[in-house]
Design a protein around this motif. Structure first.
Motif, PDB file in Angstrom:
ATOM      1  N   SER A   1      -2.114 -12.104   5.040  1.00 50.94           N
ATOM      2  CA  SER A   1      -2.130 -10.545   6.001  1.00 50.94           C
ATOM      3  C   SER A   1      -0.815  -9.929   6.102  1.00 50.94           C
ATOM      4  CB  SER A   1      -2.583 -10.456   7.364  1.00 50.94           C
ATOM      5  OG  SER A   1      -1.435  -9.022   8.151  1.00 50.94           O
TER       6      SER A   1
ATOM      7  N   GLU B   1       1.581  -2.050  14.703  1.00 47.67           N
ATOM      8  CA  GLU B   1       1.380  -2.723  14.150  1.00 47.67           C
ATOM      9  C   GLU B   1       0.713  -1.730  12.672  1.00 47.67           C
ATOM     10  OE1 GLU B   1       0.122  -7.079  11.227  1.00 47.67           O
ATOM     11  OE2 GLU B   1       0.506  -6.732  13.693  1.00 47.67           O
TER      12      GLU B   1
ATOM     13  N   HIS C   1       8.644  -2.747   6.780  1.00 47.55           N
ATOM     14  CA  HIS C   1       7.979  -4.138   6.764  1.00 47.55           C
ATOM     15  C   HIS C   1       9.552  -4.988   6.621  1.00 47.55           C
ATOM     16  CE1 HIS C   1       6.857  -7.734   5.469  1.00 47.55           C
ATOM     17  NE2 HIS C   1       7.564  -8.428   4.738  1.00 47.55           N
TER      18      HIS C   1
ATOM     19  N   ARG D   1      -1.345  -3.036   8.586  1.00 50.55           N
ATOM     20  CA  ARG D   1      -1.255  -4.863   8.032  1.00 50.55           C
ATOM     21  C   ARG D   1      -2.218  -4.481   6.733  1.00 50.55           C
ATOM     22  NH1 ARG D   1      -4.794  -8.733  11.845  1.00 50.55           N
ATOM     23  NH2 ARG D   1      -2.437  -9.391  12.188  1.00 50.55           N
TER      24      ARG D   1
ATOM     25  N   CYS E   1       5.456  -2.320  11.083  1.00 50.04           N
ATOM     26  CA  CYS E   1       5.994  -1.671  12.085  1.00 50.04           C
ATOM     27  C   CYS E   1       6.001  -0.191  11.793  1.00 50.04           C
ATOM     28  CB  CYS E   1       6.977  -2.210  12.567  1.00 50.04           C
ATOM     29  SG  CYS E   1       6.920  -1.629  14.508  1.00 50.04           S
TER      30      CYS E   1
ATOM     31  N   SER F   1       2.777  -7.583   7.116  1.00 49.36           N
ATOM     32  CA  SER F   1       2.554  -6.943   8.590  1.00 49.36           C
ATOM     33  C   SER F   1       3.395  -5.730   8.126  1.00 49.36           C
ATOM     34  CB  SER F   1       2.886  -7.742   9.920  1.00 49.36           C
ATOM     35  OG  SER F   1       2.155  -8.353  10.025  1.00 49.36           O
TER      36      SER F   1
END
Length: 309
Positions: free
Chosen positions: A119, A217, A46, A219, A123, A121
């Motif tokens: 949401s 991504e 994040h 989430r 990575c 997110s």
């Protein structure tokens, strides 16, 4: 949601009463949708600025933002538009099927119980230049690595998805859903069309346009009904300012709400220091902060990207 539970939802069982929960389990079992992130052992990162990092560590929560304020204008509609288009094609000249598709379309556009979706997110890459530029304070921020497969949110709080980019072949999903709805419509349509619409919107949470593929991504997604009180002791919707916008968000922890509001430590495994941050100057302070808040053993790593910010 567990594999054991999924085994209980055959097509025949689902047809007995095709409500949201039964359909969700059935589609997961049959079509592997949504793509649940807790099935994947990857660490997810994040990206945030220094203030965001401090807030996460000190509060033990992540801020989930109302998806209407995210960067993708097709949030929540990309999958919906595609699956309804496929259902419309599948309906062909069948008046009953056409009416079902139209009823679902109307239920999505004007739900009986309005909901907001929130949401946060992550990575799969903890040192990605586009993420530093877009979300990591233009290189002067941090990427917090979470081992979310070890501590996914409780389903009553939120769901954890890996994003699927682009409209993969959804023909079989559209055909299966429409067939279930058609078989059940004589008995259930008036009662369950909103559940059918909710199922489609639920699946939409793990799809994005292929233009965003580089984000890799995952989430955490939570929903809140408008005008519906949260669970006892659950965090209420809050608001923050960003430029000229008022942004709704909710703090998310991975524990069921309790009267003492006590929260478990988040599953933080590493923190990557952005390429625009003086690594040596901040590493010691960061380690002291983590140890004081119950996060011993977190790895602190420098970005390897040559970027001044």
């Amino acid at each position: 949601m567990t594999e054991g539970l999924l085994l209980d939802f055959s097509r025949e069982k689902t047809l007995e009463c095709p409500h949201f929960m039964a359909l969700s389990f059935y589609i997961s079992q049959t079509h592997n949708l949504p793509s649940y992130g807790w099935k994947n052992e990857l660490v997810r990162y994040h990206y945030t600025d220094a203030a965001g990092l401090l807030g996460i560590i000190e509060s033990g929560t992540l801020w989930a933002t109302d998806v209407r304020h995210l960067n993708d204008p097709s949030e929540g509609t990309f999958f919906v538009d595609r699956i309804l288009q496929l259902m419309q094609q599948e309906a062909g000249g069948s008046l009953v099927k056409q009416q079902i598709v139209e009823a679902i379309r109307k239920a999505i556009a004007s739900p009986r119980q309005a909901q907001s979706t929130f949401s946060v997110s992550f990575c799969a890459d903890g040192d990605l230049l586009s993420q530093w530029r877009g979300y990591g304070s233009f290189g002067k921020g941090y990427a917090i690595g979470f081992q979310l497969s070890m501590a996914a949110p409780h389903p009553q709080i939120a769901q954890f998805f890996d994003i699927i980019y682009g409209a993969r072949d959804l023909t079989a999903v559209a055909q299966d859903l429409l067939d279930i709805f058609t078989t059940a419509t004589a008995e259930w349509e008036d009662d369950l069309v909103d559940d059918w619409a909710s199922t489609i919107q639920f699946l939409a949470n793990c799809f994005k346009d292929s233009s965003y593929r580089e984000e890799c991504e995952s989430r955490i997604v939570a929903t809140r009904g408008k005008g519906v009180p949260p669970l006892p002791y659950q965090e209420a919707i809050r608001y923050r300012a960003r430029g000229g916008d008022i942004i709704p968000y909710i703090p998310i922890s991975f524990d069921l709400p309790t009267p003492d509001l006590k929260k478990s430590a988040l599953p933080i495994r590493s923190i990557v220091v952005g390429p625009g941050v003086d690594f040596e100057r901040n590493r010691s302070a960061l380690l002291d902060l983590l140890n004081s808040k119950g996060y011993p053993g977190v790895m602190i790593l420098p970005s390897t990207i040559p970027f001044r910010g």
